[in-house]
Design an enzyme around this catalytic site. Structure first.
Site: not given
Ligand SMILES: C[S@@+](CC[C@H](N)C(=O)[O-])C[C@H]1O[C@@H](n2cnc3c(N)ncnc32)[C@H](O)[C@@H]1O
Length: 292
Positions: A52, A162
């Site tokens: 990545r 996010d």
């Molecule tokens: C796999 S996605 C989940 C999307 C959606 N909630 C779903 O269940 O389909 C995980 C998301 O968490 C966000 N994320 C990870 N660490 C984070 C943090 N410290 N604060 C805010 N968002 C975060 C990532 O950028 C990513 O977009």
């Protein structure tokens, strides 16, 4: 415009210049990402991390992760960190993911909240870790479908947050491939309009009701005035270590209204949060009142 052979050539040279990720470098990145994002990169994620970040290093003309890391620490603008976050986070999501939750929201939670909040008519939903926006738009569509003509008389809406700038950009735009709504029940299709042969756009009536904001969930405090009646934080805590998860659960508890609901991913559990939440259906919890 680059010809396809030029493109192939570029791909080839890119492949040849694979930059090795040394043990110490991976450790440094792991520590940094954990401190800043709460995300714990396990050893299994090592190849994923290097694949990545590889392109970012090439774009920056860097030849080692050590050089990259030096740049990252020296960058006070936060620009490089943002680019790294956009690469390192997993933003995988889709419309109507874990659909049972949306049905439960519409059939049980919203009727209950509608009755309970009849006098204030103030209903707040938070989609925490919304990635590219599909889940947040689902929540908004369900709100509008449920309230129908009454929606305008409610102060209702969705806050979606996010950490990834790139994911948020896609979310705000609200344009998705046509096939992304193919699994979605037909009743929701009216909230989309075709923009061309292969893309659809969330209609502006829905888009303007969802407020997308950048927020790091592990920040010590959150800039919210009121509490939320419903929080969706699905498939986000799986990337966090246990301690970060526990802190976050306490924080969610604090920001949930009385009897508020917390939805997490079906593969997640909040066993240790048992004193704060009671289980309602799989991966849905309700706030327990705890003495302060
Ligand atoms: C796999 S996605 C989940 C999307 C959606 N909630 C779903 O269940 O389909 C995980 C998301 O968490 C966000 N994320 C990870 N660490 C984070 C943090 N410290 N604060 C805010 N968002 C975060 C990532 O950028 C990513 O977009």
């Amino acid at each position: 415009m680059a010809s396809s052979s030029e493109h192939a050539h570029h791909e080839e040279s890119f492949m040849l210049e694979m930059i090795p990720l040394q043990d110490a470098e991976f450790e440094a990145i792991r520590k940094f990402v954990h401190q800043r994002l709460g995300i714990y990169l396990t050893d299994k994620k090592r190849t994923l991390v290097s694949s990545r970040l590889q392109r970012l290093l090439s774009e920056l003309g860097l030849h080692s992760y050590t050089e990259f890391f030096e740049r990252l620490k020296a960058d006070t603008s936060g620009n490089l960190l943002d680019r790294m976050i956009s690469r390192i986070t997993t933003n995988y999501t889709y419309f109507y993911r874990e659909e049972r939750h949306f049905q439960f929201l519409e059939e049980t939670v919203l009727p209950e909240l509608k009755a309970k909040l009849a006098s204030s008519r103030d209903l707040r939903l938070w989609c925490a870790g919304c990635a590219t926006g599909e889940e947040a738009y689902m929540l908004q569509m369900i709100l509008m479908k449920f309230f129908a003509g009454e929606y305008a008389h409610w102060q209702a809406g969705v806050l979606a947050t996010d950490i990834s700038p790139r994911a948020l950009q896609t979310a705000i735009r609200g344009v998705y491939p046509l096939e992304s709504i193919q699994r979605l029940p037909k009743v929701f299709h009216r909230y989309f309009r075709k923009v061309n042969r292969d893309q659809v756009e969330v209609v502006s009536d829905v888009r303007r009701e969802v407020m997308f904001r950048r927020l790091n969930l592990i920040a010590p405090s959150w800039p919210f005035r009121g509490k939320f009646h419903v929080i969706f934080c699905r498939n986000v805590m799986i990337y966090f270590d246990n301690e970060t998860r526990q802190k976050l659960l306490r924080h969610f508890h604090q920001y949930l209204a009385h009897d508020g609901y917390l939805f997490i991913g079906h593969s997640e559990s909040i066993r240790q949060g048992g004193d704060l939440f009671k289980s309602v259906i799989p991966a849905v919890y309700q706030k327990k009142d705890v003495g302060r």
